[in-house]
Design a protein around this motif. Structure first.
Motif, short mmCIF file in Angstrom:
data_model
loop_
_atom_site.label_atom_id
_atom_site.label_comp_id
_atom_site.label_asym_id
_atom_site.label_seq_id
_atom_site.Cartn_x
_atom_site.Cartn_y
_atom_site.Cartn_z
N GLN A 6 -5.83 -8.10 4.29
CA GLN A 6 -4.49 -7.56 4.44
C GLN A 6 -3.46 -8.65 4.20
O GLN A 6 -3.58 -9.77 4.72
CB GLN A 6 -4.28 -6.95 5.83
CG GLN A 6 -2.97 -6.21 5.95
CD GLN A 6 -2.85 -5.41 7.23
OE1 GLN A 6 -3.55 -5.65 8.20
NE2 GLN A 6 -1.97 -4.43 7.23
N TRP A 8 0.94 -9.44 3.72
CA TRP A 8 2.27 -8.96 4.13
C TRP A 8 3.35 -9.61 3.28
O TRP A 8 3.33 -10.81 3.05
CB TRP A 8 2.54 -9.31 5.59
CG TRP A 8 1.69 -8.58 6.55
CD1 TRP A 8 0.47 -8.98 7.04
CD2 TRP A 8 1.95 -7.33 7.14
NE1 TRP A 8 -0.03 -8.04 7.90
CE2 TRP A 8 0.86 -7.02 7.99
CE3 TRP A 8 3.01 -6.42 7.05
CZ2 TRP A 8 0.81 -5.85 8.74
CZ3 TRP A 8 2.95 -5.26 7.79
CH2 TRP A 8 1.86 -4.99 8.62
N THR A 51 9.26 -3.94 3.88
CA THR A 51 8.09 -4.58 4.44
C THR A 51 6.90 -3.93 3.75
O THR A 51 6.74 -2.71 3.81
CB THR A 51 7.99 -4.39 5.96
OG1 THR A 51 9.17 -4.92 6.57
CG2 THR A 51 6.76 -5.11 6.51
N SER A 53 2.76 -3.94 3.12
CA SER A 53 1.43 -4.34 3.54
C SER A 53 0.45 -3.83 2.49
O SER A 53 0.51 -2.67 2.10
CB SER A 53 1.10 -3.74 4.90
OG SER A 53 -0.26 -3.87 5.20
N THR A 81 1.84 -13.54 4.84
CA THR A 81 0.41 -13.50 5.06
C THR A 81 -0.12 -14.63 5.93
O THR A 81 -0.92 -14.41 6.83
CB THR A 81 -0.33 -13.47 3.71
OG1 THR A 81 0.13 -12.33 2.99
CG2 THR A 81 -1.82 -13.38 3.90
N ALA A 87 4.61 -7.47 14.11
CA ALA A 87 4.57 -6.25 13.30
C ALA A 87 4.34 -5.05 14.20
O ALA A 87 3.51 -5.10 15.10
CB ALA A 87 3.48 -6.35 12.25
N ALA A 159 7.75 -5.80 9.84
CA ALA A 159 7.32 -7.12 10.30
C ALA A 159 8.43 -8.13 10.16
O ALA A 159 9.32 -7.99 9.31
CB ALA A 159 6.09 -7.58 9.51
#
Length: 166
Positions: A6, A8, A51, A53, A81, A87, A159
């Protein structure tokens, strides 16, 4: 090859018609695995903040950042990241109502952060504003004692970078 994980991003864009469509089109056109995209106006009416993801490997993530930075409407791209962030995701669950379900929810509410915000004779509405992982866990927990399907509405995560680096 790097593993898929994942990632960000925080992306500041000009608040213009069609920008959201162009950014989301970037993801669909390249078949990137977009997990969530939330967008809202910032303290400045002419700027919005997205934001994003996504799940990707290092190479794909670098391509995404590069392509976003090349878009005319993009003001700034910030990679969240590898830094500590806060978040949250808003989620609503609509369940069939029964006293048994309400009592079970009251018991698990001691360990989980959610609110029962509305109810009728037939349905119960839950609001949960926690991390995506915690919302997933809540759904799994509720599935263990609710026999009928229930409605899940998720708003996507927002986030911000942490003020402390821990």
């Amino acid at each position: 090859m790097s593993k898929t994980e994942q990632r960000w991003l925080s992306v500041y864009v000009e608040n213009e018609i069609g920008v959201l469509a162009r950014v989301s089109g970037l993801f669909s056109g390249k078949l990137y695995n977009l997990n969530s995209l939330t967008v809202g106006e910032t303290e400045s009416a002419d700027t919005s903040r997205m934001t994003i993801s996504l799940y990707s490997d290092d190479r794909t993530f670098e391509q995404v950042k590069h392509q976003l930075r090349n878009m005319i409407e993009v003001i700034q791209v910030i990679d969240y990241t590898a830094i500590p962030i806060h978040a949250k995701e808003i989620m609503y669950l609509k369940l069939n109502y029964s006293e048994k379900i309400k009592k079970k929810l009251a018991l698990i509410q001691k360990d989980r952060n959610f609110s029962m915000i509305d109810q009728s004779d037939e349905e119960l509405l839950i609001e949960s504003i926690v991390s995506e992982k915690e919302n997933n866990e809540l759904i799994d927990c509720i599935r263990e004692f609710v026999s009928k399907e229930f409605e899940v509405i998720r708003g996507g995560s927002v986030a911000i970078s942490s003020l402390t680096k821990e």
